[in-house]
Design a protein around this motif. Sequence first.
Motif, PDB file in Angstrom:
ATOM      1  N   SER A   1     -12.052   2.166-101.713  1.00 19.73           N
ATOM      2  CA  SER A   1     -12.062   3.215-100.709  1.00 19.73           C
ATOM      3  C   SER A   1     -10.735   3.965-100.686  1.00 19.73           C
ATOM      4  CB  SER A   1     -12.359   2.616 -99.332  1.00 19.73           C
ATOM      5  OG  SER A   1     -12.208   3.578 -98.323  1.00 19.73           O
ATOM      6  N   SER A   2      -9.637   3.219-100.731  1.00 22.66           N
ATOM      7  CA  SER A   2      -8.326   3.874-100.684  1.00 22.66           C
ATOM      8  C   SER A   2      -8.034   4.639-101.976  1.00 22.66           C
ATOM      9  CB  SER A   2      -7.229   2.847-100.396  1.00 22.66           C
ATOM     10  OG  SER A   2      -7.129   1.922-101.440  1.00 22.66           O
ATOM     11  N   VAL A   3      -8.455   4.104-103.101  1.00 24.73           N
ATOM     12  CA  VAL A   3      -8.233   4.792-104.383  1.00 24.73           C
ATOM     13  C   VAL A   3      -9.029   6.097-104.445  1.00 24.73           C
ATOM     14  CG1 VAL A   3      -8.637   4.649-106.869  1.00 24.73           C
ATOM     15  CG2 VAL A   3      -7.653   2.703-105.667  1.00 24.73           C
ATOM     16  N   LEU A   4     -10.283   6.043-103.994  1.00 23.63           N
ATOM     17  CA  LEU A   4     -11.150   7.221-104.047  1.00 23.63           C
ATOM     18  C   LEU A   4     -10.923   8.193-102.904  1.00 23.63           C
ATOM     19  CD1 LEU A   4     -14.516   5.523-105.073  1.00 23.63           C
ATOM     20  CD2 LEU A   4     -12.935   6.801-106.528  1.00 23.63           C
ATOM     21  N   GLY A   5     -10.287   7.709-101.839  1.00 21.51           N
ATOM     22  CA  GLY A   5     -10.080   8.566-100.674  1.00 21.51           C
ATOM     23  C   GLY A   5     -11.367   8.800 -99.904  1.00 21.51           C
ATOM     24  N   VAL A   6     -12.276   7.814 -99.954  1.00 19.89           N
ATOM     25  CA  VAL A   6     -13.558   7.899 -99.268  1.00 19.89           C
ATOM     26  C   VAL A   6     -13.614   6.776 -98.249  1.00 19.89           C
ATOM     27  CG1 VAL A   6     -16.070   7.753 -99.556  1.00 19.89           C
ATOM     28  CG2 VAL A   6     -14.685   8.859-101.310  1.00 19.89           C
ATOM     29  N   ASN A   7     -14.059   7.093 -97.035  1.00 16.79           N
ATOM     30  CA  ASN A   7     -14.203   6.088 -95.993  1.00 16.79           C
ATOM     31  C   ASN A   7     -15.046   4.933 -96.513  1.00 16.79           C
ATOM     32  OD1 ASN A   7     -15.951   4.912 -93.714  1.00 16.79           O
ATOM     33  ND2 ASN A   7     -14.261   5.927 -92.596  1.00 16.79           N
ATOM     34  N   ALA A   8     -14.642   3.693 -96.225  1.00 22.83           N
ATOM     35  CA  ALA A   8     -15.327   2.504 -96.730  1.00 22.83           C
ATOM     36  C   ALA A   8     -16.790   2.458 -96.294  1.00 22.83           C
ATOM     37  CB  ALA A   8     -14.602   1.243 -96.284  1.00 22.83           C
ATOM     38  N   ASN A   9     -17.080   2.863 -95.074  1.00 23.09           N
ATOM     39  CA  ASN A   9     -18.473   2.860 -94.588  1.00 23.09           C
ATOM     40  C   ASN A   9     -19.332   3.860 -95.364  1.00 23.09           C
ATOM     41  OD1 ASN A   9     -17.983   0.878 -92.658  1.00 23.09           O
ATOM     42  ND2 ASN A   9     -17.353   2.384 -91.135  1.00 23.09           N
ATOM     43  N   ILE A  10     -18.775   5.018 -95.643  1.00 20.09           N
ATOM     44  CA  ILE A  10     -19.508   6.032 -96.425  1.00 20.09           C
ATOM     45  C   ILE A  10     -19.716   5.528 -97.842  1.00 20.09           C
ATOM     46  CG2 ILE A  10     -19.369   8.355 -97.411  1.00 20.09           C
ATOM     47  CD1 ILE A  10     -17.973   9.218 -94.805  1.00 20.09           C
ATOM     48  N   LEU A  11     -18.698   4.900 -98.399  1.00 20.97           N
ATOM     49  CA  LEU A  11     -18.801   4.348 -99.747  1.00 20.97           C
ATOM     50  C   LEU A  11     -19.899   3.292 -99.806  1.00 20.97           C
ATOM     51  CD1 LEU A  11     -17.571   4.477-102.564  1.00 20.97           C
ATOM     52  CD2 LEU A  11     -15.925   2.752-101.846  1.00 20.97           C
ATOM     53  N   MET A  12     -19.986   2.434 -98.804  1.00 16.46           N
ATOM     54  CA  MET A  12     -21.029   1.405 -98.756  1.00 16.46           C
ATOM     55  C   MET A  12     -22.421   2.027 -98.691  1.00 16.46           C
ATOM     56  SD  MET A  12     -19.786  -1.622 -99.049  1.00 16.46           S
ATOM     57  CE  MET A  12     -21.111  -2.629 -98.461  1.00 16.46           C
ATOM     58  N   GLU A  13     -22.562   3.144 -97.968  1.00 12.02           N
ATOM     59  CA  GLU A  13     -23.853   3.826 -97.878  1.00 12.02           C
ATOM     60  C   GLU A  13     -24.271   4.436 -99.211  1.00 12.02           C
ATOM     61  OE1 GLU A  13     -23.702   6.650 -94.708  1.00 12.02           O
ATOM     62  OE2 GLU A  13     -23.283   5.128 -93.195  1.00 12.02           O
ATOM     63  N   MET A  14     -23.315   4.721-100.075  1.00 17.35           N
ATOM     64  CA  MET A  14     -23.598   5.321-101.372  1.00 17.35           C
ATOM     65  C   MET A  14     -24.118   4.298-102.387  1.00 17.35           C
ATOM     66  SD  MET A  14     -20.221   7.739-101.518  1.00 17.35           S
ATOM     67  CE  MET A  14     -20.507   8.422-103.134  1.00 17.35           C
ATOM     68  N   LEU A  15     -23.872   3.022-102.130  1.00 18.48           N
ATOM     69  CA  LEU A  15     -24.287   1.966-103.052  1.00 18.48           C
ATOM     70  C   LEU A  15     -25.746   1.593-102.830  1.00 18.48           C
ATOM     71  CD1 LEU A  15     -21.118  -0.282-102.746  1.00 18.48           C
ATOM     72  CD2 LEU A  15     -21.703   1.257-104.626  1.00 18.48           C
ATOM     73  N   PRO A  16     -26.416   1.076-103.854  1.00 15.48           N
ATOM     74  CA  PRO A  16     -27.805   0.623-103.691  1.00 15.48           C
ATOM     75  C   PRO A  16     -27.872  -0.499-102.662  1.00 15.48           C
ATOM     76  CG  PRO A  16     -27.160   0.611-106.011  1.00 15.48           C
ATOM     77  CD  PRO A  16     -25.937   0.894-105.211  1.00 15.48           C
ATOM     78  N   SER A  17     -28.995  -0.586-101.949  1.00 14.13           N
ATOM     79  CA  SER A  17     -29.163  -1.644-100.960  1.00 14.13           C
ATOM     80  C   SER A  17     -29.253  -2.998-101.656  1.00 14.13           C
ATOM     81  CB  SER A  17     -30.406  -1.393-100.112  1.00 14.13           C
ATOM     82  OG  SER A  17     -31.553  -1.341-100.928  1.00 14.13           O
ATOM     83  N   HIS A  18     -28.995  -4.062-100.906  1.00 13.58           N
ATOM     84  CA  HIS A  18     -29.019  -5.414-101.454  1.00 13.58           C
ATOM     85  C   HIS A  18     -30.377  -5.707-102.101  1.00 13.58           C
ATOM     86  CE1 HIS A  18     -27.913  -9.568-101.925  1.00 13.58           C
ATOM     87  NE2 HIS A  18     -29.059  -9.936-101.370  1.00 13.58           N
ATOM     88  N   GLY A  19     -30.372  -6.225-103.308  1.00 11.71           N
ATOM     89  CA  GLY A  19     -31.604  -6.553-104.019  1.00 11.71           C
ATOM     90  C   GLY A  19     -32.176  -5.407-104.838  1.00 11.71           C
TER      91      GLY A  19
END
Length: 91
Positions: free
Chosen positions: A4-22
């Motif tokens: 998050s800090s490297v990309l300059g993107v809020n961690a919560n927003i970054l988590m929403e961008m990832l595929p859901s569990h499974g």
Amino acid sequence: MALSSVLGVNANILMEMLPSHGMTMKPRQIRLCGACYAESPFHRIEWQFKVTQGCEHHHLSLLSECPNCGARFKVPALWVDGEVAEGDLGY
């Protein structure tokens, strides 16, 4: 948090961008909706999810190869101006 800090993107927003569990993806097989790509030439991650069978917007099957020559699509980041670079078709 480090990403998050490297990309300059809020961690919560970054988590929403990832595929859901499974959620799994099609490895080494690029798929896309030809109609979507013609309208706006950028790749959408949801096309790679195994559960995605077609385009929800156009109701078309996703393509994994060129309908003209049958060559498999390369990773879109390797394309030049929306097309596969010359001499770089398939895998």
